[in-house]
Design a protein around this motif. Structure first.
Motif, PDB file in Angstrom:
ATOM      1  N   PHE A 320       0.298  -7.027  -5.002  1.00 14.58           N
ATOM      2  CA  PHE A 320      -0.923  -7.910  -5.411  1.00 14.58           C
ATOM      3  C   PHE A 320      -2.087  -6.878  -5.678  1.00 14.58           C
ATOM      4  CE2 PHE A 320      -4.641 -10.253  -3.901  1.00 14.58           C
ATOM      5  CZ  PHE A 320      -4.977 -11.219  -4.884  1.00 14.58           C
ATOM      6  N   VAL A 321      -2.345  -6.024  -4.781  1.00 17.04           N
ATOM      7  CA  VAL A 321      -3.316  -5.022  -5.013  1.00 17.04           C
ATOM      8  C   VAL A 321      -3.051  -4.238  -6.375  1.00 17.04           C
ATOM      9  CG1 VAL A 321      -4.313  -2.971  -3.834  1.00 17.04           C
ATOM     10  CG2 VAL A 321      -3.798  -4.893  -2.661  1.00 17.04           C
ATOM     11  N   GLU A 322      -2.116  -3.650  -6.504  1.00 17.80           N
ATOM     12  CA  GLU A 322      -1.869  -3.119  -7.774  1.00 17.80           C
ATOM     13  C   GLU A 322      -2.206  -3.859  -9.119  1.00 17.80           C
ATOM     14  OE1 GLU A 322       1.670  -0.344 -10.114  1.00 17.80           O
ATOM     15  OE2 GLU A 322       2.079  -1.176  -7.936  1.00 17.80           O
ATOM     16  N   ALA A 323      -1.638  -4.915  -9.130  1.00 16.28           N
ATOM     17  CA  ALA A 323      -2.104  -5.903 -10.107  1.00 16.28           C
ATOM     18  C   ALA A 323      -3.481  -6.267 -10.214  1.00 16.28           C
ATOM     19  CB  ALA A 323      -1.201  -7.416  -9.900  1.00 16.28           C
ATOM     20  N   SER A 324      -4.369  -6.410  -9.197  1.00 14.75           N
ATOM     21  CA  SER A 324      -5.595  -6.685  -9.057  1.00 14.75           C
ATOM     22  C   SER A 324      -6.379  -5.473  -9.746  1.00 14.75           C
ATOM     23  CB  SER A 324      -6.049  -6.892  -7.905  1.00 14.75           C
ATOM     24  OG  SER A 324      -5.463  -7.965  -7.184  1.00 14.75           O
ATOM     25  N   GLN A 325      -5.896  -4.185  -9.099  1.00 11.15           N
ATOM     26  CA  GLN A 325      -6.645  -3.144  -9.885  1.00 11.15           C
ATOM     27  C   GLN A 325      -6.695  -2.842 -11.278  1.00 11.15           C
ATOM     28  OE1 GLN A 325      -4.691  -0.015  -7.391  1.00 11.15           O
ATOM     29  NE2 GLN A 325      -6.508  -0.045  -6.037  1.00 11.15           N
ATOM     30  N   ALA A 326      -5.304  -3.086 -11.921  1.00  9.61           N
ATOM     31  CA  ALA A 326      -4.990  -3.317 -13.406  1.00  9.61           C
ATOM     32  C   ALA A 326      -5.829  -4.311 -14.316  1.00  9.61           C
ATOM     33  CB  ALA A 326      -3.827  -3.403 -13.639  1.00  9.61           C
ATOM     34  N   ALA A 327      -6.448  -5.384 -13.437  1.00  8.62           N
ATOM     35  CA  ALA A 327      -7.097  -6.565 -14.017  1.00  8.62           C
ATOM     36  C   ALA A 327      -8.498  -5.977 -14.501  1.00  8.62           C
ATOM     37  CB  ALA A 327      -7.350  -7.498 -13.242  1.00  8.62           C
ATOM     38  N   ALA A 328      -9.155  -6.791 -15.451  1.00  8.84           N
ATOM     39  CA  ALA A 328     -10.597  -6.428 -16.281  1.00  8.84           C
ATOM     40  C   ALA A 328     -11.574  -6.532 -14.957  1.00  8.84           C
ATOM     41  CB  ALA A 328     -10.872  -7.206 -17.061  1.00  8.84           C
ATOM     42  N   PRO A 329     -12.693  -5.829 -15.100  1.00  6.86           N
ATOM     43  CA  PRO A 329     -13.888  -5.730 -14.092  1.00  6.86           C
ATOM     44  C   PRO A 329     -14.305  -7.106 -14.177  1.00  6.86           C
ATOM     45  CG  PRO A 329     -13.893  -3.886 -15.698  1.00  6.86           C
ATOM     46  CD  PRO A 329     -12.755  -4.801 -16.186  1.00  6.86           C
ATOM     47  N   GLY A 330     -14.433  -7.625 -12.693  1.00  6.18           N
ATOM     48  CA  GLY A 330     -15.085  -8.840 -12.525  1.00  6.18           C
ATOM     49  C   GLY A 330     -14.251  -9.803 -12.436  1.00  6.18           C
ATOM     50  N   SER A 331     -12.737  -9.579 -12.820  1.00  5.42           N
ATOM     51  CA  SER A 331     -11.878 -10.621 -12.811  1.00  5.42           C
ATOM     52  C   SER A 331     -11.436 -11.037 -11.104  1.00  5.42           C
ATOM     53  CB  SER A 331     -10.804 -10.226 -13.701  1.00  5.42           C
ATOM     54  OG  SER A 331      -9.933  -9.039 -12.974  1.00  5.42           O
ATOM     55  N   HIS A 332     -10.984 -12.221 -11.104  1.00  9.04           N
ATOM     56  CA  HIS A 332     -10.759 -12.684  -9.577  1.00  9.04           C
ATOM     57  C   HIS A 332      -9.343 -13.272  -9.683  1.00  9.04           C
ATOM     58  CE1 HIS A 332     -10.252 -15.668  -6.485  1.00  9.04           C
ATOM     59  NE2 HIS A 332     -11.007 -15.037  -5.816  1.00  9.04           N
ATOM     60  N   ALA A 333      -8.572 -12.614  -8.650  1.00  7.68           N
ATOM     61  CA  ALA A 333      -7.213 -13.013  -8.527  1.00  7.68           C
ATOM     62  C   ALA A 333      -6.967 -13.540  -7.320  1.00  7.68           C
ATOM     63  CB  ALA A 333      -6.223 -11.847  -8.766  1.00  7.68           C
ATOM     64  N   GLN A 334      -5.896 -14.577  -6.911  1.00  7.26           N
ATOM     65  CA  GLN A 334      -5.578 -15.106  -5.498  1.00  7.26           C
ATOM     66  C   GLN A 334      -4.368 -15.325  -5.680  1.00  7.26           C
ATOM     67  OE1 GLN A 334      -8.138 -18.476  -5.300  1.00  7.26           O
ATOM     68  NE2 GLN A 334      -6.756 -19.839  -6.318  1.00  7.26           N
ATOM     69  N   ARG A 335      -3.717 -15.266  -4.547  1.00 10.15           N
ATOM     70  CA  ARG A 335      -2.195 -15.474  -4.476  1.00 10.15           C
ATOM     71  C   ARG A 335      -1.930 -15.697  -2.916  1.00 10.15           C
ATOM     72  NH1 ARG A 335       1.823 -10.629  -6.198  1.00 10.15           N
ATOM     73  NH2 ARG A 335       0.526 -11.285  -8.237  1.00 10.15           N
ATOM     74  N   GLU A 336      -0.922 -16.414  -2.667  1.00  9.12           N
ATOM     75  CA  GLU A 336      -0.498 -16.870  -1.189  1.00  9.12           C
ATOM     76  C   GLU A 336       0.770 -15.681  -0.899  1.00  9.12           C
ATOM     77  OE1 GLU A 336       1.237 -20.383   1.148  1.00  9.12           O
ATOM     78  OE2 GLU A 336      -0.762 -20.685   0.695  1.00  9.12           O
ATOM     79  N   LEU A 337       0.621 -15.060   0.149  1.00 11.46           N
ATOM     80  CA  LEU A 337       1.511 -14.037   0.396  1.00 11.46           C
ATOM     81  C   LEU A 337       2.207 -14.151   1.636  1.00 11.46           C
ATOM     82  CD1 LEU A 337      -0.813 -10.975  -0.387  1.00 11.46           C
ATOM     83  CD2 LEU A 337       0.787 -11.937  -2.280  1.00 11.46           C
ATOM     84  N   GLU A 338       3.516 -14.042   1.589  1.00  9.67           N
ATOM     85  CA  GLU A 338       4.248 -14.133   3.105  1.00  9.67           C
ATOM     86  C   GLU A 338       4.631 -12.618   3.376  1.00  9.67           C
ATOM     87  OE1 GLU A 338       7.684 -16.772   2.852  1.00  9.67           O
ATOM     88  OE2 GLU A 338       6.365 -18.528   2.087  1.00  9.67           O
ATOM     89  N   LEU A 339       4.193 -12.300   4.719  1.00  2.33           N
ATOM     90  CA  LEU A 339       4.420 -10.928   4.941  1.00  2.33           C
ATOM     91  C   LEU A 339       5.653 -10.885   5.806  1.00  2.33           C
ATOM     92  CD1 LEU A 339       0.858  -9.827   6.006  1.00  2.33           C
ATOM     93  CD2 LEU A 339       2.019  -9.605   3.721  1.00  2.33           C
ATOM     94  N   GLY A 340       6.576  -9.983   5.493  1.00  4.07           N
ATOM     95  CA  GLY A 340       7.928  -9.737   6.276  1.00  4.07           C
ATOM     96  C   GLY A 340       7.609  -9.279   7.674  1.00  4.07           C
ATOM     97  N   PRO A 341       8.411  -8.824   8.308  1.00  4.77           N
ATOM     98  CA  PRO A 341       8.554  -8.406   9.631  1.00  4.77           C
ATOM     99  C   PRO A 341       8.063  -6.864   9.788  1.00  4.77           C
ATOM    100  CG  PRO A 341      10.709  -8.101   8.651  1.00  4.77           C
ATOM    101  CD  PRO A 341      10.034  -8.931   7.866  1.00  4.77           C
ATOM    102  N   PRO A 342       7.132  -6.504  10.519  1.00  2.85           N
ATOM    103  CA  PRO A 342       7.081  -7.189  11.934  1.00  2.85           C
ATOM    104  C   PRO A 342       5.988  -8.313  12.151  1.00  2.85           C
ATOM    105  CG  PRO A 342       6.059  -5.137  12.118  1.00  2.85           C
ATOM    106  CD  PRO A 342       6.533  -5.515  10.800  1.00  2.85           C
ATOM    107  N   LEU A 343       5.193  -8.348  10.822  1.00  2.00           N
ATOM    108  CA  LEU A 343       4.104  -9.320  11.004  1.00  2.00           C
ATOM    109  C   LEU A 343       4.449 -11.010  10.992  1.00  2.00           C
ATOM    110  CD1 LEU A 343       1.615  -7.389   8.717  1.00  2.00           C
ATOM    111  CD2 LEU A 343       1.859  -7.453  11.116  1.00  2.00           C
ATOM    112  N   HIS A 344       5.252 -11.259  10.134  1.00  2.00           N
ATOM    113  CA  HIS A 344       5.572 -12.774   9.794  1.00  2.00           C
ATOM    114  C   HIS A 344       4.561 -13.882   9.607  1.00  2.00           C
ATOM    115  CE1 HIS A 344       9.769 -11.675  10.571  1.00  2.00           C
ATOM    116  NE2 HIS A 344       9.459 -11.188  11.590  1.00  2.00           N
TER     117      HIS A 344
END
Length: 603
Positions: A320-344
């Protein structure tokens, strides 16, 4: 030797100014002395030449007649010596062919052996009818001499009278001039030193003081006073430096206040905030982000300055961070992420591409932990499904039996009564379910009012166990109470009895024949009492323990319904314990029994 602030005196402003003045004075006086001595020397030589020329013209009248009548050499020698002594000069008489006829510095024998002087510059000029002059070292006497020669006759005929003067006389005049210039130079140096002291007091000292103040400002000490006086440019500079220090102090104080506000806001935020540069290195990471991502906050685990991929090993977040850095300046991105172990964890991630000078382009991440929200949504969905299922089962049974009765079973008394008894049983179960739901809703919304009084815990426990004596005896389960007599608590009697009724009922239901159920209590200091309901029943799997207090959650759904449970008992117990200000804990081991512990305020 060192001056203020540890700087050597040779490099201080005062010394440099004084040395500059001294050097300039020495150079000026040196040039002046050279010029003056040369001028004095030239002037002295010119005056001597003029005097000698005048004297030579006077002697010409004396010697012209003597040479003309061929006066003997001894007489010419006597005349030359006489006038040489009077004039304190060397007098030489030279014939037209260059032969020396008389010389005041020689005797007659010496004169006869003197070389021919026709080739001497001054003699040649005099023989040509002019006044001859020359300054050279005498070949006869071996000293530096000034020569002036005049012709004995106009037009140059008849010989030459020459006067010569030793140059040491001129040298004495030049030496006197040099000593005079040296004295003047000494006075000028002393004056330069005095001027240097004045400059030191008026310029160098204030400049040195301002230098110390500037060093204090560079070290962050912006309250150092600037000791300047007067109205000249140096004083104006000092006051400007003081004003600059005050302005800097105000601006730094403002910046520190703003920075403290921002830091306080970031530290207090539950959301995680991460700032990354164009290369993915962490510029800022607030405590909320550390907590969400499970990063240690100790100084030995620095994250700032390192790439995010080194600190976080979650592919979804990094993608998600890599995709955000490739976006145009000032653009906004949002996404719901499911983190795996050990965080869950489930995160709502927002990213904005921003400009972060001087790093250039960067990315700002805001992470919100929605794990609990998603869990509550899942529990709500499950609750609706469970309520529907729990209500549908008795309603279906009641409706089925009523339809059977309406279809003609009422005409058969034996079957009609049994059908009505079954319908009544399910209606009672439906009533218990609705009552538990209403009670649980009242507890969650705070509409249940507790009336705490001082209770003897042993009496309450004995009364609850008496209710289950017959049921326990039928199953062969032993009921015991080890609550110390006189142990008091502050609680609502009916709600405390309801807690124990639910717990003991569960313990008896799920304890096989030959088991035992025990109620005990232990004081925890002067403010709390810990109460336990333990059994030797079938136990609960460890995977089910965290969800036991959820509504309608059953470990064995079929057996629980057969035993008449609604699935809400432990949820009610948890809320009642929390309403009393206590905490509930459940420990169990499969096949060996369960222990439910809760705390109450001591009397």
């Amino acid at each position: 030797m060192t001056g203020a602030a540890g700087r050597p005196w040779s490099s201080s402003l005062a010394v440099r100014l004084t040395l500059g003045l001294l050097i300039a004075t020495l150079l000026g006086t040196g040039v002046m002395g050279l010029y003056v001595t040369r001028a004095i020397e030239a002037h002295g030589v010119a005056e001597l030449e003029a005097r000698l020329a005048a004297q030579a013209r006077l002697l010409r009248d004396v010697f012209v007649s003597a040479v003309g009548v061929r006066t003997p050499t001894s007489s010419l020698q006597a005349l030359a010596r006489t006038y040489g002594q009077r004039l304190e000069a060397r007098v030489t008489v030279i014939a037209a062919d260059g032969t020396v006829l008389a010389d005041s510095e020689r005797d007659e024998a010496g004169v006869r052996v003197m070389e021919n002087h026709a080739g001497r510059p001054e003699v040649r000029a005099a023989l040509a009818g002019a006044v001859g002059r020359d300054l050279r070292r005498s070949g006869t006497l071996g000293v530096e001499m000034l020569y002036v020669a005049v012709p004995l006759q106009a037009g140059g005929g008849g010989g030459v009278v020459r006067l010569a003067l030793h140059m040491p006389d001129v040298a004495r005049t030049v030496t006197w001039a040099r000593w005079t210039v040296a004295g003047a130079a000494t006075l000028a140096c002393l004056l330069a030193m005095a001027v240097g002291l004045v400059v030191n007091r008026r310029v160098a000292r204030p400049v040195a003081a301002m230098r110390r103040v500037a060093l204090h400002i560079a070290e962050g000490r912006l309250d150092a006073p600037v000791p300047v006086e007067g109205t000249d440019e140096v004083a104006e500079l000092g006051r400007a430096l003081g004003d600059m220090a005050l302005t800097l102090r105000d601006k730094i104080a403002t910046l520190e206040t703003e920075r403290a506000k921002v830091a306080t806001i970031l530290d207090a935020m539950v959301e995680g905030v991460i700032a990354l540069d164009a290369r993915g290195r962490v510029l800022l990471l607030n405590p909320g982000a550390r907590a969400i991502l499970g990063l240690a906050s100790a100084p030995r685990h620095p994250v700032e300055g390192r790439p995010l991929v080194e600190a976080v090993r979650q592919k979804e977040l990094l993608d998600f961070v890599e995709a955000s850095q490739a976006a145009a300046p000032g653009s906004h991105a949002q996404r719901e992420l499911e983190l795996g172990p050990p965080l869950h964890r489930v995160l709502a991630a927002h990213a904005v591409a921003v400009d972060l000078p001087p790093e250039g382009r960067g990315t700002l991440l805001v992470l919100h932990d929605v794990s609990e929200l998603r869990r509550l949504e899942r529990v709500k969905t499950e609750f609706v499904a469970n309520v529907s299922h729990e209500l549908r089962t008795p309603l279906t049974c009641i409706r089925g039996y009523l339809e059977t009765l309406l279809d003609g079973a009422l005409e058969e008394p034996a079957h009609a009564r049994r059908f009505l008894e079954v319908a009544s049983t399910h209606a009672d179960r439906l009533k218990r379910l609705v009552d538990d739901l209403l009670q649980l809703s009242n507890l969650e919304t705070g509409r249940v009012t507790l009336v705490p009084v001082t209770l003897d815990l042993a009496d309450v426990a004995t009364g609850v166990l008496a209710i289950f004596e017959r049921q326990a005896a039928q199953k062969g389960v032993a009921l015991t109470s080890t609550v110390p007599p006189g142990l008091g608590v502050r609680a609502d009697r009916d709600r405390l009895a309801q807690i124990l009724l639910n717990l003991v009922d569960n313990a008896v239901k799920f304890t096989p024949e030959g088991g035992r159920v025990r109620v005990s209590a232990t004081p925890l200091g002067a403010r709390l009492v810990r109460m336990e309901v333990s059994d030797t029943g079938i136990g609960i799997p460890s995977t089910d323990l965290p969800r036991l207090t959820e509504r309608f959650y059953r470990v064995d759904k079929t057996r629980s319904r057969e035993l008449g449970g609604t699935g809400l008992g432990l949820a009610i117990v948890k809320h009642l314990v929390q309403a009393h200000g206590g905490e509930l804990a459940i420990e169990s081991e499969l096949g060996r029994g369960t222990t439910v512990t809760f705390t109450l305020p001591a009397a």
